[in-house]
Design a protein around this motif. Sequence first.
Motif, PDB file in Angstrom:
ATOM      1  N   GLN A 307       0.826  -1.209   0.000  1.00 49.69           N
ATOM      2  CA  GLN A 307       0.000   0.000   0.000  1.00 49.69           C
ATOM      3  C   GLN A 307       0.860   1.259   0.000  1.00 49.69           C
ATOM      4  O   GLN A 307       0.509   2.268  -0.622  1.00 49.69           O
ATOM      5  CB  GLN A 307      -0.935  -0.021   1.206  1.00 49.69           C
ATOM      6  CG  GLN A 307      -2.048  -1.055   1.068  1.00 49.69           C
ATOM      7  CD  GLN A 307      -2.772  -1.341   2.365  1.00 49.69           C
ATOM      8  OE1 GLN A 307      -2.256  -1.082   3.451  1.00 49.69           O
ATOM      9  NE2 GLN A 307      -3.979  -1.887   2.265  1.00 49.69           N
ATOM     10  N   GLN A 310       2.021   1.727  -3.537  1.00 47.79           N
ATOM     11  CA  GLN A 310       0.885   2.211  -4.312  1.00 47.79           C
ATOM     12  C   GLN A 310       0.652   3.703  -4.055  1.00 47.79           C
ATOM     13  O   GLN A 310       0.497   4.492  -5.004  1.00 47.79           O
ATOM     14  CB  GLN A 310      -0.371   1.417  -3.956  1.00 47.79           C
ATOM     15  CG  GLN A 310      -1.608   1.824  -4.756  1.00 47.79           C
ATOM     16  CD  GLN A 310      -2.864   1.127  -4.251  1.00 47.79           C
ATOM     17  OE1 GLN A 310      -3.040   0.927  -3.050  1.00 47.79           O
ATOM     18  NE2 GLN A 310      -3.735   0.745  -5.174  1.00 47.79           N
ATOM     19  N   ASN A 311       0.643   4.097  -2.803  1.00 45.83           N
ATOM     20  CA  ASN A 311       0.425   5.511  -2.454  1.00 45.83           C
ATOM     21  C   ASN A 311       1.517   6.396  -3.028  1.00 45.83           C
ATOM     22  O   ASN A 311       1.246   7.492  -3.552  1.00 45.83           O
ATOM     23  CB  ASN A 311       0.363   5.676  -0.930  1.00 45.83           C
ATOM     24  CG  ASN A 311      -0.873   5.044  -0.330  1.00 45.83           C
ATOM     25  OD1 ASN A 311      -1.873   4.848  -1.015  1.00 45.83           O
ATOM     26  ND2 ASN A 311      -0.815   4.714   0.956  1.00 45.83           N
ATOM     27  N   HIS A 314       1.121   6.861  -6.832  1.00 45.00           N
ATOM     28  CA  HIS A 314      -0.016   7.725  -7.145  1.00 45.00           C
ATOM     29  C   HIS A 314       0.291   9.179  -6.783  1.00 45.00           C
ATOM     30  O   HIS A 314      -0.026  10.094  -7.545  1.00 45.00           O
ATOM     31  CB  HIS A 314      -1.263   7.237  -6.409  1.00 45.00           C
ATOM     32  CG  HIS A 314      -1.943   6.083  -7.070  1.00 45.00           C
ATOM     33  ND1 HIS A 314      -2.982   6.221  -7.968  1.00 45.00           N
ATOM     34  CD2 HIS A 314      -1.722   4.739  -6.973  1.00 45.00           C
ATOM     35  CE1 HIS A 314      -3.391   5.044  -8.388  1.00 45.00           C
ATOM     36  NE2 HIS A 314      -2.632   4.109  -7.793  1.00 45.00           N
ATOM     37  N   GLU A 315       0.890   9.392  -5.609  1.00 49.54           N
ATOM     38  CA  GLU A 315       1.180  10.754  -5.161  1.00 49.54           C
ATOM     39  C   GLU A 315       2.207  11.445  -6.049  1.00 49.54           C
ATOM     40  O   GLU A 315       2.145  12.665  -6.256  1.00 49.54           O
ATOM     41  CB  GLU A 315       1.659  10.733  -3.709  1.00 49.54           C
ATOM     42  CG  GLU A 315       0.561  10.378  -2.714  1.00 49.54           C
ATOM     43  CD  GLU A 315       1.092  10.147  -1.309  1.00 49.54           C
ATOM     44  OE1 GLU A 315       2.334  10.267  -1.124  1.00 49.54           O
ATOM     45  OE2 GLU A 315       0.278   9.841  -0.411  1.00 49.54           O
TER      46      GLU A 315
END
Length: 437
Positions: A307, A310-311, A314-315
């Motif tokens: 996670q 993933q974060n 995306h960020e």
Amino acid sequence: MKKKFLCLMLTLVMVFSLVPSAVAANDEATQAAQTLYELGLFRGTGTNPDGTPIFALEQTPTRNQAVIMLVRLLGKEEEALAGNWELPFADVAKGSTAYPYIGYAYANGLTSGTTATTYSGTNPIKANQYITFVLRALGYESGKDFQVGTSYLLSDQLGITSGEYANASAFTRGDVAKISLNAHEVQEVVATAPYWGLPANIRWISEPKTEADLDNNILYSFLFGNYSLNFSNIGITEEADARTLINTMRTRIKALSITYPELAGVFSNTFIGCGANPDGVFIDFPQSSLSIEEIYVQQIGALGAAQAIQNELHERGKITDDMTQKQIAQVYYDHLRGMNVSVGGGPEAAKQGKSVEFDSPYACLVLKKADCVGKAGAFNLLMHLEGISAQGVVGSIKGADTGHALSRVILDGETYYCDWGNNHPLAQNIDSWFIFD
């Protein structure tokens, strides 16, 4: 063989090979109590001058203390305290500390009195009785899934206990803390089932009677990241029958991997053994070297690490809403390639029962040392978090007598394969170098 296999109503025993601890039992109890205290599940009998709790772990727990622990384990303390309960027990005073907890547990079939009109809350509770409370908290039914007098048999199967309560005479608050923490961790692992593509209501069946029951237990075992399946005392007296049973289970496992393609790398080494008969053990596979506590930490750690990746992507704008699935997969492929994960595991680790330490997403994403199974599992997990279908596939490398695992992903309706750990690109045509089993 199949008829015999089902009619014997085999008990499938999941063995969590507990790593010997260097700390004394009382230290383990203290650590368990402190962890539960921080979670709000275990309270002391008072406080020290410095404000720290007094756990009194050497004391014998009462039925009242046990039922309070039970309700807290269920996460139902607020509901219990807010409820308007009616009890048939003359020795439980309304307004007493234990009343709402007993009320909730009694109303939900989790506890009963010592007679129709007495609860005997100040009486000491025995090991099998407290384990019964815990198993009920996990959704198991006494008289159906287990017997109260031998409740430790099921808790041993679940990894909550490990045989120490079969003939236990003394039972302390320290034991309550250790059992409760293990049960809480089992709950937490089971709660991650949807993340791994398993049914949300999956649970261990103590005495599987059907093929569906056996499939359920295999999936439950996979949920813990690795598993050992041990068939013991089932009347098999010929090695050929033992091997037939093992082959049957391997077939079932392979079928399940097709039914549940989203398993995000949970499938790992297969350790299946047919237990000892008077002539010895037919098949001797190594046990996993990880304890249930370590498996729990790894499952949660793998999810957290995935996670976080993933974060981050995306960020940083590496992944955006307008990208195709193939573009998203390529970003993860490139990111994982840049993590410089080293090789771990191999035949020697497998012989020692340690290969599972390298074939998990945790080994890859957190420890940065993994084998092909761990690397494929890490990629599958990240794809799963993005809503992309991914599964592990096994086979061998052409021109070499070497088993291998990689990921199969469905990207924009097309099948691709990813073997980022060996620097093979995300590709559709892998026939030139890979052979499927």
